[in-house]
Design a protein around this motif. Structure first.
Motif, PDB file in Angstrom:
ATOM      1  N   ALA A 218       0.860  -1.195   0.000  1.00  0.00           N
ATOM      2  CA  ALA A 218       0.000   0.000   0.000  1.00  0.00           C
ATOM      3  C   ALA A 218       0.889   1.235   0.000  1.00  0.00           C
ATOM      4  O   ALA A 218       1.889   1.299   0.731  1.00  0.00           O
ATOM      5  CB  ALA A 218      -0.902   0.002   1.225  1.00  0.00           C
ATOM      6  N   VAL A 219       0.527   2.221  -0.824  1.00  0.00           N
ATOM      7  CA  VAL A 219       1.284   3.469  -0.934  1.00  0.00           C
ATOM      8  C   VAL A 219       0.357   4.629  -0.597  1.00  0.00           C
ATOM      9  O   VAL A 219      -0.733   4.741  -1.162  1.00  0.00           O
ATOM     10  CB  VAL A 219       1.851   3.657  -2.363  1.00  0.00           C
ATOM     11  N   ALA A 239       5.620   5.014   2.135  1.00  0.00           N
ATOM     12  CA  ALA A 239       5.202   6.397   2.357  1.00  0.00           C
ATOM     13  C   ALA A 239       5.482   7.198   1.097  1.00  0.00           C
ATOM     14  O   ALA A 239       6.638   7.348   0.692  1.00  0.00           O
ATOM     15  CB  ALA A 239       5.945   6.978   3.553  1.00  0.00           C
ATOM     16  N   ALA A 240       4.432   7.697   0.443  1.00  0.00           N
ATOM     17  CA  ALA A 240       4.613   8.525  -0.740  1.00  0.00           C
ATOM     18  C   ALA A 240       5.324   9.803  -0.317  1.00  0.00           C
ATOM     19  O   ALA A 240       5.127  10.304   0.779  1.00  0.00           O
ATOM     20  CB  ALA A 240       3.265   8.850  -1.361  1.00  0.00           C
ATOM     21  N   GLY A 241       6.147  10.312  -1.196  1.00  0.00           N
ATOM     22  CA  GLY A 241       6.865  11.534  -0.859  1.00  0.00           C
ATOM     23  C   GLY A 241       8.318  11.254  -0.544  1.00  0.00           C
ATOM     24  O   GLY A 241       9.151  12.150  -0.538  1.00  0.00           O
ATOM     25  N   GLY A 242       8.643   9.978  -0.288  1.00  0.00           N
ATOM     26  CA  GLY A 242      10.057   9.608  -0.123  1.00  0.00           C
ATOM     27  C   GLY A 242      10.614   9.275  -1.496  1.00  0.00           C
ATOM     28  O   GLY A 242      10.512  10.061  -2.436  1.00  0.00           O
ATOM     29  N   ALA A 243      11.208   8.081  -1.620  1.00  0.00           N
ATOM     30  CA  ALA A 243      11.662   7.614  -2.930  1.00  0.00           C
ATOM     31  C   ALA A 243      10.440   7.466  -3.824  1.00  0.00           C
ATOM     32  O   ALA A 243       9.310   7.410  -3.345  1.00  0.00           O
ATOM     33  CB  ALA A 243      12.368   6.266  -2.766  1.00  0.00           C
ATOM     34  N   THR A 244      10.630   7.412  -5.147  1.00  0.00           N
ATOM     35  CA  THR A 244       9.462   7.218  -6.005  1.00  0.00           C
ATOM     36  C   THR A 244       8.898   5.835  -5.743  1.00  0.00           C
ATOM     37  O   THR A 244       9.641   4.911  -5.378  1.00  0.00           O
ATOM     38  CB  THR A 244       9.822   7.330  -7.500  1.00  0.00           C
ATOM     39  N   PRO A 245       7.581   5.667  -5.912  1.00  0.00           N
ATOM     40  CA  PRO A 245       6.997   4.345  -5.713  1.00  0.00           C
ATOM     41  C   PRO A 245       7.709   3.268  -6.528  1.00  0.00           C
ATOM     42  O   PRO A 245       7.900   2.149  -6.041  1.00  0.00           O
ATOM     43  CB  PRO A 245       5.550   4.532  -6.184  1.00  0.00           C
ATOM     44  N   THR A 268      -2.431  12.127 -12.203  1.00  0.00           N
ATOM     45  CA  THR A 268      -1.812  11.582 -13.416  1.00  0.00           C
ATOM     46  C   THR A 268      -0.321  11.300 -13.227  1.00  0.00           C
ATOM     47  O   THR A 268       0.215  10.378 -13.844  1.00  0.00           O
ATOM     48  CB  THR A 268      -2.025  12.525 -14.614  1.00  0.00           C
ATOM     49  N   ALA A 269       0.353  12.058 -12.367  1.00  0.00           N
ATOM     50  CA  ALA A 269       1.769  11.786 -12.105  1.00  0.00           C
ATOM     51  C   ALA A 269       1.924  10.441 -11.391  1.00  0.00           C
ATOM     52  O   ALA A 269       2.850   9.667 -11.676  1.00  0.00           O
ATOM     53  CB  ALA A 269       2.384  12.910 -11.274  1.00  0.00           C
ATOM     54  N   VAL A 270       1.009  10.154 -10.460  1.00  0.00           N
ATOM     55  CA  VAL A 270       1.043   8.868  -9.746  1.00  0.00           C
ATOM     56  C   VAL A 270       0.736   7.722 -10.711  1.00  0.00           C
ATOM     57  O   VAL A 270       1.376   6.661 -10.676  1.00  0.00           O
ATOM     58  CB  VAL A 270       0.045   8.875  -8.564  1.00  0.00           C
TER      59      VAL A 270
END
Length: 368
Positions: A218-219, A239-245, A268-270
């Motif tokens: 889960a992100v 945790a979103a906002g750290g490294a890219t998923p 759209t970026a996600v």
């Protein structure tokens, strides 16, 4: 025998929900009057209330209703007065996709559910002071004490299950669950990633936990939601906002990437990051809806490894068989929806909207 009832009316785009006396039209042959017991609040309601969707305002929204049938039109056969029902989307029942068991892709889905505000024949289901209001939202407009509901929106359910605990099945939950079960269909040992841990995303996590997928990631940006995702079956959280998923997913999967991804954020970026994070022959399901007209750029050569990007409406489920199965899982404790739900008296609908918008409640359910 027109019925006067109290509804939450949105007067214009961006206006609050205000309680108002409205009049329901007489039931058509294929309609029923339902006394609402509970109704979930969904982002689609907020999108229409904000004026972001072309739904006619002033109008009555609400599309995750649950209640008791009071009366039925002359041609209704599937339910009778006294039956407990969950309300879901409607469809024409006659086009190729309806006949093929895919009513969420009905040829007239948009006007019947989202944008028309009226019956297919152009007549209005709700009025106030003699003026028609936008109604027939998902064939129900369930932000009201009573609703005039399309027969194809009605799903008869087990009366032993409290209606407030299953109202969200009509839209949000069946969307998240259907993304996993009806589209991804995870193979043994596979990896499922859920982008966004709101009501739809957490429903997808719960659904993935009931499959042979062995890695469920889960992100989300919110730590509390990631913790809840773990309790509901996620094996890993990011945790979103750290490294890219994509980097985090590559690390968890030993460089392989994800076999299945459910994108619920509408960002759209996600979405683009998700496609980049897919394994060869992996599938990303697009569930979250950005504003109409949004586009996303993809790396074409990156798709040639057999990647698939699939759009989804309402879990691509056939409601009459899918919703009762979900009710059974809720009853058995195998789909613990209660972990998502916060209940509010109907009159407190604006507080429920604020709590949902600010992330305090994952799935508000109004109780009547």
């Amino acid at each position: 025998m027109s019925i006067t009832t109290r509804a939450a009316v949105v007067e214009s785009g961006g206006a609050p929900f205000t309680l108002s006396e409205v009049v329901l039209d007489d039931p058509a042959p294929h309609e029923a009057v339902v006394r609402l017991v509970a109704a979930g609040l969904c982002h689609t309601d907020l999108g229409a209330a904000s004026g972001g969707l072309p739904f006619p305002l002033p109008g009555v929204l609400g599309h995750e209703g649950a209640g008791v049938v009071e009366s039925v039109g002359s041609a209704v056969t599937g339910v009778a007065p006294g039956d407990h029902v969950v309300l879901s989307f409607t469809s024409c029942g006659d086009c190729r996709n309806c006949h093929g068991g895919h009513p969420a892709y009905c040829a007239t889905w948009l006007p019947l559910n989202l944008t028309g505000g009226r019956r297919a024949d152009g007549t209005s289901t709700i009025s106030r002071d003699g003026e028609p209001l936008g109604g027939h939202f998902f064939g129900q407009s369930s932000f009201a004490e009573r609703a005039l509901v399309d027969e194809r929106s009605l799903v008869k359910v087990d009366p032993a299950v409290p209606l407030a605990s299953i109202a969200p099945l009509g839209c949000g939950v069946q969307t998240g669950v259907g993304a996993v079960w009806n589209v991804l269909k995870p193979a043994t040992g596979s990896t499922v990633v859920v982008l966004g841990a709101g009501a739809v995303g957490l429903s997808a996590v719960m659904a993935a936990a009931l499959t042979p997928a062995t890695t469920i990631i889960a992100v989300d940006r919110v730590a509390e939601r990631l913790q809840l995702a773990k309790e509901l079956g996620a094996t890993h959280t990011v945790a979103a906002g750290g490294a890219t998923p994509a980097e985090a997913i590559a690390e968890i999967t030993g460089g392989q990437g994800a076999d299945g991804i459910v994108e619920t954020t509408g960002n759209t970026a996600v979405l683009r990051q998700g496609v980049d994070a897919l394994a060869a022959r992996g599938t990303l399901v697009v569930v979250g809806a950005p504003p109409f007209g949004s586009e996303v750029a993809l790396d074409v050569n990156g798709l040639l490894g057999g990647k698939r990007v699939v759009g989804l409406t309402l879990g691509d489920s056939e409601t009459q068989s899918f919703v009762p199965a979900l009710v059974e899982l809720v009853k058995e404790g195998r789909l613990p929806l209660d972990r998502l739900i916060g209940t509010y008296p109907f009159a407190d609908i604006d507080q429920a909207v604020r709590d949902m918008t600010e992330g305090r409640t994952i799935k508000p359910v109004l109780v009547f």
